[in-house]
Design an enzyme around this catalytic site. Structure first.
Site, PDB file in Angstrom:
ATOM      1  N   SER A 436      -6.690  -4.212  -8.453  1.00  0.00           N
ATOM      2  CA  SER A 436      -6.941  -3.746  -7.078  1.00  0.00           C
ATOM      3  C   SER A 436      -6.912  -5.334  -6.233  1.00  0.00           C
ATOM      4  O   SER A 436      -6.901  -5.243  -4.963  1.00  0.00           O
ATOM      5  CB  SER A 436      -8.103  -3.266  -6.867  1.00  0.00           C
ATOM      6  OG  SER A 436      -9.249  -4.144  -7.727  1.00  0.00           O
ATOM      7  N   HIS A 457      -1.270   0.332  -7.181  1.00  0.00           N
ATOM      8  CA  HIS A 457      -2.450   0.216  -7.258  1.00  0.00           C
ATOM      9  C   HIS A 457      -2.922   1.754  -6.762  1.00  0.00           C
ATOM     10  O   HIS A 457      -3.013   2.203  -5.533  1.00  0.00           O
ATOM     11  CB  HIS A 457      -2.910  -0.808  -5.814  1.00  0.00           C
ATOM     12  CG  HIS A 457      -4.538  -0.616  -5.537  1.00  0.00           C
ATOM     13  ND1 HIS A 457      -5.080  -1.004  -4.753  1.00  0.00           N
ATOM     14  CD2 HIS A 457      -5.325  -0.254  -6.762  1.00  0.00           C
ATOM     15  CE1 HIS A 457      -6.393  -0.781  -4.439  1.00  0.00           C
ATOM     16  NE2 HIS A 457      -6.659  -0.307  -5.844  1.00  0.00           N
ATOM     17  N   GLU A 469      -0.730   1.726  -3.351  1.00  0.00           N
ATOM     18  CA  GLU A 469       0.029   0.620  -2.993  1.00  0.00           C
ATOM     19  C   GLU A 469       0.901   0.057  -3.770  1.00  0.00           C
ATOM     20  O   GLU A 469       0.620  -0.163  -4.954  1.00  0.00           O
ATOM     21  CB  GLU A 469      -1.110  -0.203  -2.800  1.00  0.00           C
ATOM     22  CG  GLU A 469      -2.062  -0.095  -1.325  1.00  0.00           C
ATOM     23  CD  GLU A 469      -3.041  -1.108  -1.261  1.00  0.00           C
ATOM     24  OE1 GLU A 469      -3.210  -1.636  -0.125  1.00  0.00           O
ATOM     25  OE2 GLU A 469      -3.722  -1.671  -2.242  1.00  0.00           O
ATOM     26  N   ASN A 507      -7.972  -3.029   0.268  1.00  0.00           N
ATOM     27  CA  ASN A 507      -9.165  -3.809   0.082  1.00  0.00           C
ATOM     28  C   ASN A 507      -9.507  -4.979   1.016  1.00  0.00           C
ATOM     29  O   ASN A 507     -10.529  -5.224   1.444  1.00  0.00           O
ATOM     30  CB  ASN A 507      -9.063  -4.398  -1.336  1.00  0.00           C
ATOM     31  CG  ASN A 507      -9.383  -3.215  -2.245  1.00  0.00           C
ATOM     32  OD1 ASN A 507     -10.298  -2.230  -1.931  1.00  0.00           O
ATOM     33  ND2 ASN A 507      -9.019  -3.132  -3.512  1.00  0.00           N
TER      34      ASN A 507
END
Length: 738
Positions: A436, A457, A469, A507
Site C-alpha cells: 500500500s 494495490h 491501483e 493513501n
C-alpha cells in the site's frame, strides 16, 4: 411483417402467427437504446397495430451478452436543454405506451442484463420470462446516475411488484436475479439454462392457448398486499421512506424525485407519467447528475487499455491465466477468492503447513460467504474451491503468468520473496506487489526482470472495493501495464495506473485528511461530531471510523512511509503510536476511537488518556470570519481541504496524469462524496480562488501543512479550472473560466 428489413432488428412471423422481434444493435457489444433503435422499434410496433394475422409478439435479444443495457448514456449526457430532454422522454413514453396498449399478447424474453430502459420495455409487455443464471441482472439503476426511470418505470413497476418492492429497486438501483424477480412477481417464469429454448417455446404455446393461465401472480406477503391496497397504507410507506431518505435527498435529489414519481403512479395515469417526465428533466440539469454521469464515463475510460498504454502494447498483450499468490493472510485470501471466482487458476504459497492450513480455512470461509451471497449450488462452490490451491512448495508457482505478493509490509522481506521468485518462475512471469505504500522500484532491483515488476494495490475488503491501483515502477514496460490493466478489468475491478511514489495516489491523498482528524481529537474535538460533519459533507463514513476499520496499526505504518512526501505528519505519527501502544488499534481489537461488541460499533471509546500532549487546543475559532464561505462548516473545511490540496499536488507531481483519474480513484477508493464528482471537481465548484484563499488562512492558523500547492496558485492567477463546465464527456485539460 417479414418483408421489412431493419438495421438493428430481425422480424419474423412463424406459421402459428407468433412474431419474434430480435434486437441486435450492430457494432455494440451490448444492446442499448439510441435514436435509430427507438425509431425502428416504433415503426415495428406501429405495423403490429394493424397486423391482423399476428397472434402473439416475442421481444428478445440476438446477443448472447444480454437483453438490453438501457438507454445510450452518451446520448443522455449530450442533452443540452430541457427541450431535448423532454423530447427524449416523450418519445420513450409514447413508444412503450403503444406496446402496453397492443391488443395482442406481448412477451419479453430476458437473458443477461435487462436494465434501465430495457426493463421499462419489458414492463410495457404483458409477460416477462428470464433465464435463471448468474448473468441475468434485472433492475432500474438510473438512481446511480442521479436520474430516475423516465419511460414509465416509476409508474408500471409498483403496480406489478407492489409499492415497497418498487421503492427498494428504484431508490437503491438494485439488480435482481431471475429467481429474485420471480419471487416478487416481476417475471412470470425463471427458466433453467438447460431448458431455455424448449421452455420459451412452451411458454409461448401456453399464451396462444390460454393467456391467463401463465400469470405468476403476486408473491408478496398477504399483509403487505393488504397494506399497499389502501391509500392509508401506501401513505404510511411513502412517509416512512421519505424520513429514511431525507438526510441524503439534498445531496442526491433523485431520491426525492423517485419517491414523488412512484407516489404519483397511484393517481390519474397521465398525471403520473407527466410527473415522471418533469422530474427526469429537472434532474438532468443538477450538478449531482452531471458529476455522476462524469464518473460513469471515467469508469469506462479507466477500463480501456488505450487509456494507459499505446496500441503496440495492446496488440502484444497476452492474457493472464494462472495466478500465484504469496501469503494466505486476509489480503492474499481475499485476492485468491476473487481471482478464482473470475475463472483463473490460483496457487497460494505459504511458509509452512500450519500457515497453509490457516489459509485454507480463511479461503473456505470466504468462498462459503460468496456462495451464500451468489446462491451457488454445491457443484459450483466446489469448482471454485478446486481452482484455488494452497501449497508450501515452490514448484506449483513455476508456470504462473502472474505472481502477487501479499505479505508483511517490510521491504527487505518483499525483496527476498521477489529474489526467490526470480529463480523459480519462467522469464515471462510478471511480479506484482500488493503493497500500500512501499517502493515497488526498490523491490524490482532484487530481480533480473525490472520491466516485468509492478504494483497491484487491492483495497480491503477485496471483494467489495472496486478500485485497484496499478503501480508503474521505474522500469515497468507498457506491455506489462497492458497485461495488468486487462487482468484487473477481467476481475470486474477498475484500474488506475499510478507512479511509484510513497502511498501511490489514494493513501497519499487520504492521509492528510485522516491525520487532521487525529490532531483534532487531540485538541479536544468530539470524535462523534468529527465523523458526523464529514458524513454530512457526503462521505460514507467519518475519518475516525475509517481509521478503526483500517486498523490504527496499519495507519501508523502507512503514515510513517509517507513522512517524506507529506508535511506535518510527525504529530500524527506520535498520536497514532500512543494509541497503538495502548492497544487501541481499531475494530479488530474491539476498541479504537470507538468501541465494538461482536464487530458492531457501540459508542466512543475512552481515549482521552491515550491522546496525550494535545497541541493547540481550541485554536482557530476566532479566525472563522476570515474564511471565504464556500458552504462548509469549520470542521468540514479543516478536514476536506487537506484532501483537496494533496489531490492538486498529486496532479502537479504526475502521480496520475489525468485529472479525472484522480477524482475517480478517490471516489472508488475512499467513497469521496460522489455527488461532488471528486476532489478536483470540488475545487472547481468552490473555485480555485476560494480554495487558494482559504488554504492561506488555514496555513496562517494551523501551520505549513496547509500551504497551497504551486499548481493551485498558478491556476488561480490564470483563472483556470481542472474541468470544462457541465460537459461529462469532455477531456480534462485545465481550462479558462472564460
Amino acid at each position: 411483417m417479414n418483408a421489412q428489413t431493419y438495421e438493428s432488428f430481425d422480424v419474423r412471423t412463424d406459421r402459428r402467427g407468433v412474431t419474434t422481434i430480435t434486437l441486435d444493435v450492430p457494432g455494440r457489444p451490448m444492446n442499448v437504446f439510441d435514436g435509430s433503435v427507438m425509431k425502428e422499434l416504433n415503426d415495428i410496433v406501429r405495423r403490429l397495430q394493424t397486423d391482423l394475422d399476428c397472434k402473439a409478439v416475442v421481444f428478445r435479444s440476438g446477443k448472447e451478452s444480454g437483453f438490453l443495457a438501457g438507454a445510450d448514456v452518451n446520448a443522455i449526457a449530450a442533452i443540452s436543454s430541457p427541450v431535448e430532454a423532454a423530447k427524449l422522454i416523450d418519445e420513450g413514453q409514447r413508444l412503450f405506451n403503444t406496446i402496453d396498449w397492443l391488443t395482442i399478447p406481448t412477451i419479453a424474453v430476458i437473458h443477461g442484463p435487462c436494465l434501465g430502459g430495457g426493463l421499462e420495455w419489458a414492463l410495457a409487455c404483458d409477460y416477462r420470462i428470464a433465464r435463471d443464471n448468474s448473468s441475468t441482472k434485472i433492475g432500474l439503476p438510473e438512481i446511480k446516475l442521479g436520474l430516475i426511470p423516465g419511460w414509465g418505470g416509476t409508474q408500471r413497476l409498483p403496480k406489478l411488484v407492489g409499492l415497497k418492492n418498487a421503492l427498494t429497486m428504484i431508490l437503491k438501483g438494485t439488480h435482481l436475479s431471475a429467481g429474485e424477480a420471480y419471487k416478487i412477481g416481476l417475471v412470470d417464469q425463471a427458466i433453467s439454462p438447460d431448458d431455455w429454448d424448449d421452455a420459451v417455446d412452451e411458454f409461448v404455446e401456453k399464451i396462444l392457448i390460454s393467456p391467463h393461465s401463465v400469470r405468476s401472480g403476486s408473491k408478496r406477503p398477504v399483509i403487505q398486499r393488504i397494506i399497499e391496497a389502501t391509500q392509508v397504507g401506501r401513505s404510511m410507506i411513502i412517509a416512512a421512506t421519505k424520513r429514511r431518505i431525507d438526510s441524503k435527498s439534498k445531496q442526491y435529489p433523485a431520491l426525492g424525485a423517485a419517491l414523488r414519481s412512484v407516489r404519483s403512479s397511484y393517481g390519474i395515469r397521465p398525471k403520473g407519467f407527466m410527473t415522471e417526465r418533469n422530474e427526469f428533466i429537472d434532474l438532468l440539469a443538477t450538478p449531482t447528475c452531471r458529476h455522476l454521469l462524469q464518473l460513469f464515463f471515467d469508469r469506462e475510460s479507466a477500463r480501456s487499455l488505450r487509456t494507459w498504454t499505446d496500441q503496440t502494447s495492446i496488440i502484444h498483450e497476452e492474457p493472464i491465466r494462472k495466478v500465484g499468490i504469496i501469503g494466505a493472510g486476509a489480503m492474499g485470501a481475499g485476492i485468491a477468492q476473487l481471482v478464482g471466482y473470475r475463472g483463473y487458476d490460483v496457487v497460494i504459497k505459504e511458509i509452512n503447513e500450519a500457515a497453509a492450513e490457516a489459509g485454507r480455512t480463511r479461503v473456505n470461509d470466504l468462498v462459503n460467504q460468496l456462495a451464500r451471497h451468489k446462491k451457488m449450488n454445491e457443484s459450483t462452490r466446489e469448482q471454485l474451491l478446486g481452482r484455488i490451491r494452497i501449497v508450501t512448495e515452490d514448484e506449483p508457482l513455476s508456470d504462473a503468468d502472474l505472481v502477487i505478493e501479499a505479505i508483511v509490509e517490510k521491504l527487505d522481506v518483499k525483496r527476498s520473496v521477489f529474489r526467490a521468485l526470480d529463480r523459480i518462475t519462467t522469464p515471462e512471469t510478471i511480479f506484482a506487489s500488493n503493497t500500500s505504500s512501499l517502493s515497488v522500484t526498490d523491490m524490482a532491483t532484487a530481480t533480473q526482470r525490472g520491466n516485468l515488476v509492478a504494483g497491484l494495490h487491492f483495497f480491503n475488503p477485496v471483494h467489495k472495493m472496486e478500485l485497484v491501483e496499478v503501480v508503474r515502477a521505474k522500469e515497468t514496460n507498457d506491455v506489462t501495464i497492458a497485461r495488468l490493466v486487462g487482468f484487473v478489468r477481467g476481475l470486474g475491478k477498475t484500474p488506475i495506473v499510478t507512479a511509484d511514489t510513497p502511498g501511490f495516489l489514494v493513501n497519499r491523498v487520504l492521509f492528510p485528511y485522516l491525520g487532521e482528524a487525529v490532531l483534532m481529537v487531540a485538541e479536544g474535538h468530539s470524535v462523534a461530531n468529527i465523523d458526523k460533519e464529514v458524513r454530512r459533507f457526503g462521505m460514507p463514513m467519518g475519518p475516525l471510523e475509517l481509521l478503526d476499520q483500517v486498523g490504527l496499526d496499519v495507519a501508523l505504518h502507512v503514515s510513517r512511509s509517507l513522512e517524506s512526501v507529506l508535511s506535518g505528519l510527525c504529530p500524527v505519527v506520535d498520536q497514532l503510536a500512543i494509541m497503538v501502544e495502548d492497544g487501541l488499534i481499531g475494530k479488530k481489537a474491539s476498541a479504537g476511537f470507538y468501541w465494538y461488541l461482536n464487530g458492531k460499533k457501540k459508542g466512543v471509546s475512552k481515549i482521552s488518556q491515550s491522546m496525550r500532549g494535545a497541541p493547540d487546543a481550541g485554536i482557530g475559532d476566532q479566525y472563522e470570519a476570515r474564511f471565504v464561505n464556500e458552504g462548509l462548516t469549520p470542521v468540514q473545511r479543516r478536514l476536506i481541504y487537506p484532501m483537496l490540496a494533496e489531490s492538486i499536488r498529486a496532479k502537479q507531481e504526475g502521480v496520475v496524469q489525468e485529472n479525472w483519474a484522480i477524482d475517480l480513484a478517490m471516489v472508488l477508493g475512499t467513497g469521496f462524496a460522489p455527488h461532488r464528482g471528486g476532489p478536483l471537481h470540488t475545487v472547481d465548484s468552490f473555485s480555485e480562488h476560494v480554495v487558494h484563499a482559504n488554504l492561506n488562512q488555514l496555513q496562517e492558523v494551523f501551520g505549513d501543512r496547509f500551504v497551497p500547492p504551486r499548481l493551485l496558485v498558478d491556476m488561480a492567477k490564470q483563472n483556470l479550472t481542472f474541468f470544462p463546465k457541465s460537459n461529462p464527456q469532455s477531456n480534462d485539460r485545465a481550462v479558462s473560466r472564460g
